[in-house]
Design a protein around this motif. Structure first.
Motif, PDB file in Angstrom:
ATOM      1  N   ARG A 192      16.270 -40.327 -36.693  1.00  0.00           N
ATOM      2  CA  ARG A 192      17.652 -40.794 -36.842  1.00  0.00           C
ATOM      3  C   ARG A 192      17.886 -41.363 -38.240  1.00  0.00           C
ATOM      4  O   ARG A 192      18.958 -41.183 -38.831  1.00  0.00           O
ATOM      5  CB  ARG A 192      17.952 -41.850 -35.774  1.00  0.00           C
ATOM      6  N   PHE A 193      16.886 -42.041 -38.779  1.00  0.00           N
ATOM      7  CA  PHE A 193      17.002 -42.579 -40.135  1.00  0.00           C
ATOM      8  C   PHE A 193      17.257 -41.448 -41.145  1.00  0.00           C
ATOM      9  O   PHE A 193      18.148 -41.542 -41.993  1.00  0.00           O
ATOM     10  CB  PHE A 193      15.723 -43.338 -40.497  1.00  0.00           C
ATOM     11  N   MET A 194      16.474 -40.373 -41.050  1.00  0.00           N
ATOM     12  CA  MET A 194      16.622 -39.261 -41.970  1.00  0.00           C
ATOM     13  C   MET A 194      17.961 -38.554 -41.774  1.00  0.00           C
ATOM     14  O   MET A 194      18.580 -38.088 -42.745  1.00  0.00           O
ATOM     15  CB  MET A 194      15.464 -38.272 -41.799  1.00  0.00           C
ATOM     16  N   GLU A 195      18.404 -38.480 -40.538  1.00  0.00           N
ATOM     17  CA  GLU A 195      19.706 -37.871 -40.251  1.00  0.00           C
ATOM     18  C   GLU A 195      20.813 -38.664 -40.942  1.00  0.00           C
ATOM     19  O   GLU A 195      21.707 -38.087 -41.580  1.00  0.00           O
ATOM     20  CB  GLU A 195      19.940 -37.834 -38.738  1.00  0.00           C
ATOM     21  N   GLU A 196      20.762 -39.996 -40.822  1.00  0.00           N
ATOM     22  CA  GLU A 196      21.778 -40.849 -41.441  1.00  0.00           C
ATOM     23  C   GLU A 196      21.651 -40.830 -42.967  1.00  0.00           C
ATOM     24  O   GLU A 196      22.657 -40.858 -43.687  1.00  0.00           O
ATOM     25  CB  GLU A 196      21.633 -42.286 -40.921  1.00  0.00           C
ATOM     26  N   LEU A 197      20.416 -40.789 -43.451  1.00  0.00           N
ATOM     27  CA  LEU A 197      20.191 -40.760 -44.901  1.00  0.00           C
ATOM     28  C   LEU A 197      20.775 -39.492 -45.514  1.00  0.00           C
ATOM     29  O   LEU A 197      21.428 -39.534 -46.566  1.00  0.00           O
ATOM     30  CB  LEU A 197      18.690 -40.850 -45.187  1.00  0.00           C
ATOM     31  N   GLU A 198      20.562 -38.362 -44.870  1.00  0.00           N
ATOM     32  CA  GLU A 198      21.076 -37.086 -45.376  1.00  0.00           C
ATOM     33  C   GLU A 198      22.595 -37.021 -45.320  1.00  0.00           C
ATOM     34  O   GLU A 198      23.227 -36.318 -46.114  1.00  0.00           O
ATOM     35  CB  GLU A 198      20.463 -35.942 -44.564  1.00  0.00           C
ATOM     36  N   GLU A 199      23.194 -37.747 -44.374  1.00  0.00           N
ATOM     37  CA  GLU A 199      24.657 -37.753 -44.252  1.00  0.00           C
ATOM     38  C   GLU A 199      25.310 -38.767 -45.185  1.00  0.00           C
ATOM     39  O   GLU A 199      26.532 -38.924 -45.192  1.00  0.00           O
ATOM     40  CB  GLU A 199      25.061 -38.046 -42.810  1.00  0.00           C
ATOM     41  N   GLY A 200      24.484 -39.481 -45.973  1.00  0.00           N
ATOM     42  CA  GLY A 200      25.034 -40.416 -46.960  1.00  0.00           C
ATOM     43  C   GLY A 200      25.325 -41.793 -46.420  1.00  0.00           C
ATOM     44  O   GLY A 200      26.022 -42.581 -47.082  1.00  0.00           O
ATOM     45  N   ASN A 201      24.815 -42.151 -45.258  1.00  0.00           N
ATOM     46  CA  ASN A 201      25.042 -43.485 -44.706  1.00  0.00           C
ATOM     47  C   ASN A 201      24.393 -44.526 -45.623  1.00  0.00           C
ATOM     48  O   ASN A 201      23.201 -44.441 -45.923  1.00  0.00           O
ATOM     49  CB  ASN A 201      24.412 -43.566 -43.310  1.00  0.00           C
ATOM     50  N   PRO A 202      25.159 -45.537 -46.097  1.00  0.00           N
ATOM     51  CA  PRO A 202      24.577 -46.540 -47.003  1.00  0.00           C
ATOM     52  C   PRO A 202      23.628 -47.504 -46.303  1.00  0.00           C
ATOM     53  O   PRO A 202      22.876 -48.225 -46.958  1.00  0.00           O
ATOM     54  CB  PRO A 202      25.809 -47.277 -47.541  1.00  0.00           C
ATOM     55  N   TYR A 203      23.679 -47.534 -44.970  1.00  0.00           N
ATOM     56  CA  TYR A 203      22.809 -48.430 -44.213  1.00  0.00           C
ATOM     57  C   TYR A 203      22.069 -47.643 -43.122  1.00  0.00           C
ATOM     58  O   TYR A 203      22.247 -47.877 -41.923  1.00  0.00           O
ATOM     59  CB  TYR A 203      23.620 -49.550 -43.561  1.00  0.00           C
ATOM     60  N   PRO A 204      21.238 -46.673 -43.521  1.00  0.00           N
ATOM     61  CA  PRO A 204      20.590 -45.814 -42.521  1.00  0.00           C
ATOM     62  C   PRO A 204      19.636 -46.565 -41.587  1.00  0.00           C
ATOM     63  O   PRO A 204      19.526 -46.227 -40.414  1.00  0.00           O
ATOM     64  CB  PRO A 204      19.836 -44.788 -43.375  1.00  0.00           C
ATOM     65  N   ILE A 205      18.964 -47.600 -42.100  1.00  0.00           N
ATOM     66  CA  ILE A 205      18.042 -48.366 -41.251  1.00  0.00           C
ATOM     67  C   ILE A 205      18.812 -49.089 -40.160  1.00  0.00           C
ATOM     68  O   ILE A 205      18.438 -49.074 -38.986  1.00  0.00           O
ATOM     69  CB  ILE A 205      17.237 -49.391 -42.095  1.00  0.00           C
ATOM     70  N   VAL A 206      19.911 -49.734 -40.542  1.00  0.00           N
ATOM     71  CA  VAL A 206      20.707 -50.487 -39.569  1.00  0.00           C
ATOM     72  C   VAL A 206      21.243 -49.556 -38.495  1.00  0.00           C
ATOM     73  O   VAL A 206      21.149 -49.839 -37.289  1.00  0.00           O
ATOM     74  CB  VAL A 206      21.871 -51.222 -40.266  1.00  0.00           C
ATOM     75  N   THR A 207      21.778 -48.429 -38.909  1.00  0.00           N
ATOM     76  CA  THR A 207      22.338 -47.468 -37.940  1.00  0.00           C
ATOM     77  C   THR A 207      21.249 -46.892 -37.041  1.00  0.00           C
ATOM     78  O   THR A 207      21.450 -46.748 -35.828  1.00  0.00           O
ATOM     79  CB  THR A 207      23.054 -46.323 -38.683  1.00  0.00           C
TER      80      THR A 207
END
Length: 752
Positions: free
Chosen positions: A665-680
């Motif tokens: 999930r972290f990598m998914e959020e990171l690739e989508e440009g989420n500025p807070y991938p760890i939190v999400t």
């Protein structure tokens, strides 16, 4: 690839559901074919010397199985007897002994009633006569027949029965019927123990524990799902694929002739605990997508496609951990490996294929009833739980090194526990010690020195050779003289037979043969005179595992130091020695299985993600969960048994799943440009991991409701392993990901 597969699953969900129902019907037939296995020899590899000698003894000397019927004064009530020497008691013993001798599998019996028949030619008529005869006996002989306080005596029978469950049940019930049919006076209790009595209880506990623990696991999991999903109907959604998977697994076990033994009896409760995890993640992702406003078909496809990636990896790593059990030389662990791999595969498949169909069906039915679709609200993504995980995500983002420092302290604590881990593999120690069969067996060991039997197998060209017989006699006396170290109190061999006839060992082989031909006891010589047994009796199994090892090693040293003629093979054999062989194998297998399981899981993680950073973030909690679990076993005094030999491999396979879900999930959020991938990642996946861990641990903790000691230990150990892996994944994986990718995230934020 998964997107296309998700569309197919959603589009043809009814067809997939019908196939699942068909397999379910077939599985009910397989369940009817399930068999229980209680024979220790079948728990060990056939090529093991101890097993080969065991079957040699069985084939050549018939069974050396001992039935012990304990007759004891239980109560002191008026109108009853207070002394085992009472003629009424002796009459009851005689009547029971006569009934036992009528069974074809009873080869010999012995009791105090035989003493009276041999001395008086009849049973005593009064207590004075009874006391007089017993007082005539040498003290050591009398102590072998009756306790020092005259409240306990034994009927000892040697048996020759088939080594299968059906024969065990038939023999136990027939003997119990004999006991019940004999009229003993008031205050007298009669209990059958020994191999048959203990194995029968073991079988009953296995059957009882399997069904009870599986039912409790279902109830516990259902209760948790009801709480988190706030609706009985929604709680049932991830349960139905699980029920399908468990029934199919048990059914295929029956079809494939995989028996239920001490290892595989745990499969039902384990699959309930582990299998629900897959359905929970698919369901949670579906509800998360529905809250975002997606249609039911889009939400279902997204939950299969995105969650399916993590589920595929989680299933592969878990199966890899369990597949390490298949390399074991222990048949029980190989069977457990096959059952768990099959079960987890079916659970994962049902979760991906059946869960979306049930979710969509539930939403469609709700629309028919209410006239509109309802956006589901669950506790896992709202309220207190959601706030806790959001706070955790923010905290680990800001303080990753503090989280790792906490992990280091925890590891030091459990690291010390590693030094206190032991093993225990004896069947007798696996059932409750407060049942009558075990209690009276302990009484026998205390009062009579023990009736456990340990055989020494002697192979020669001709065991009638006077030099061989003399060597047997010298060896036997040497063992008995060291009874303080080896607990042996009695022995029987061809040397004893010859000396009883002649008073010495003649140099004439023909005389020795004559003595053996006249001997009427249990067989001691093979038909071709190439083998003979020395049977030792004593308290071998009633001691601690460490003492048991010392006793067997003392016998092995006696054999090594013996002075048998050249060319003579001498080895330990029988049921007691099989327990020792299993103990040694368990220690060896524990290390081998754990090593291979860990390597397989790490290899799959590397192949799936092809990144050293991601692999470390996922695999570290796995290692820590396993290490903390072994430390917990040391602190809690839980020994490794044949059931627990594969535990570390299992925890490794299960523990990596949590880190994998967070990382994916972290990598998914990171690739989508989420500025807070760890939190999400922590906020969205964390609750699902928590629910999955609770339900999985709940399935394992259901084993605590069983009667067998290894089931308790197995349940506690695996449940702790799940929580340890979950905690490690919360503390380590997000911290490592933040450390590894923190600069990249920060740089991206500054660019924006």
């Amino acid at each position: 690839m998964l997107k296309k597969l998700a569309k197919i699953i959603v589009e043809y969900r009814i067809a997939f559901g019908l196939v699942a129902v068909f397999l379910l019907v077939v599985s009910f037939y397989g369940i009817a074919q399930l068999k229980f296995e209680t024979n220790l020899a079948n728990q060990l590899p056939e090529n093991l010397p101890a097993v080969q000698d065991y079957f040699t003894v069985q084939n050549e000397f018939q069974s050396n199985e001992v039935l012990i019927v304990v007759v004891k004064i239980k109560d002191i009530k008026e109108g009853g007897v207070y002394d085992i020497r009472d003629p009424q008691v002796i009459q009851g013993i005689y009547d029971l002994e006569q009934k036992l001798r009528q069974h074809e599998y009873i080869t010999n019996t012995m009791s105090i009633a035989d003493v009276y028949i041999n001395v008086l030619g009849r049973l005593p008529k009064n207590r004075e006569e009874s006391k007089f005869v017993l007082n005539m006996l040498p003290e050591d002989v009398r102590n072998q027949l009756i306790s020092s306080d005259y409240t306990t005596t034994l009927i000892i029978a040697t048996m020759n029965r088939e080594k299968n469950t059906q024969a065990l049940v038939r023999v136990y019930n027939e003997i119990q019927n004999d006991i019940d049919s004999v009229k003993f006076p008031q205050n007298v209790e009669v209990v059958q123990t020994g191999t048959v009595g203990i194995l029968y209880k073991f079988l009953l506990f296995m059957q009882h524990d399997m069904y009870l623990t599986m039912a409790i696991a279902f109830l516990f999991v259902a209760s948790l799902l009801l709480y988190f999903y706030r609706s009985p109907i929604k709680a049932v959604i991830p349960l139905i694929p699980l029920i399908f998977g468990v029934i199919m697994t048990l059914g295929f076990m029956g079809i494939l002739r995989i028996p239920l033994d001490i290892e595989t009896t745990t499969v039902g409760a384990m699959l309930v605990g582990m299998g629900i995890d897959y359905g929970v993640h698919v369901t949670n992702r579906y509800y998360e997508e529905r809250k975002k406003g997606r249609s039911i078909e889009e939400a279902a496809e997204e939950s299969i496609a995105e969650t399916g990636k993590a589920l595929l990896g989680a299933a592969l790593t878990t199966i890899a951990g369990f597949s390490a059990l298949s390399i074991s030389v222990l048949p029980g662990l190989r069977r457990l490996s096959l059952a768990l791999i099959m079960g987890l595969g079916l659970a994962a498949l049902n979760a991906v294929v059946i869960t979306p169909a049930i979710i969509i069906l539930e939403e469609d039915l709700r629309k028919l009833i209410t006239g509109h679709y309802e956006i589901p609200e669950t506790r896992s993504h709202s309220g207190f739980i959601a706030k806790v995980f959001e706070l955790m995500g923010r905290t680990v983002r800001d303080n990753p090194w503090k989280f790792l420092a906490l992990v280091f302290v925890i590891t030091l604590f459990f690291g010390y526990g590693l030094t206190m881990v032991t093993t225990e593999v004896r069947f007798e120690k696996m059932i409750p010690q407060n049942i009558p069969e075990i209690q009276v067996m302990n009484d026998v060991r205390y009062e009579f020195g023990g009736e456990d039997e340990l055989d020494v197998l002697v192979k020669a060209d001709d065991v009638r050779d006077p030099n061989v017989v003399k060597a047997i006699y010298i060896f036997e006396q040497s063992v008995l003289s060291d009874s303080y170290y080896n607990n042996a109190v009695e022995a029987e061999s061809i040397a004893d037979v010859v000396i009883r006839k002649y008073g010495y060992i003649p140099e004439d082989k023909e005389k020795i043969q004559q003595a053996l031909e006249e001997y009427q006891g249990t067989p001691l010589v093979s038909s071709d005179y190439s083998m003979t047994l020395i049977r030792f009796k004593g308290n071998f199994m009633g001691v601690s595992q460490d003492e048991f090892r010392k006793i067997i090693r003392a016998f092995e040293e006696e054999i090594q130091n013996s002075e048998f003629p050249p060319g003579i093979e001498v080895s330990l054999a029988g049921d007691t020695y099989l327990n020792y062989a299993l103990d040694k194998l368990t220690n060896t297998e524990l290390q081998r299985i754990s090593t291979y399981g860990t390597l397989l899981v790490v290899l799959i993680v590397i192949l799936l993600f092809r990144s050293a950073k991601l692999s470390i973030a996922m695999a570290t909690p796995m290692f820590l969960g396993a290490l903390w679990t072994i430390g917990f076993m040391g602190w809690a005094g839980i020994p490794f048994s044949q059931v627990l030999a594969g535990t570390i491999s299992m925890i490794v396979g299960l523990g990596v799943d949590y880190g994998m879900h967070l990382t994916h999930r972290f990598m998914e959020e990171l690739e989508e440009g989420n500025p807070y991938p760890i939190v999400t990642a922590v906020k969205s996946v964390g609750p699902g991991i928590f629910i999955g861990a609770l339900t999985t641990a709940g399935g394992f903790l259901a084993l605590l409701f069983g009667e067998l000691t290894p089931m308790h230990d197995f349940g506690k150990t695996l449940a702790f392993g799940i929580f340890a892996s979950m905690l490690a994944s919360y503390l380590v994986t997000p911290a490592l990901l933040q450390i590894f990718y923190g600069k990249q995230i920060k740089k991206r934020g500054e660019e924006k």
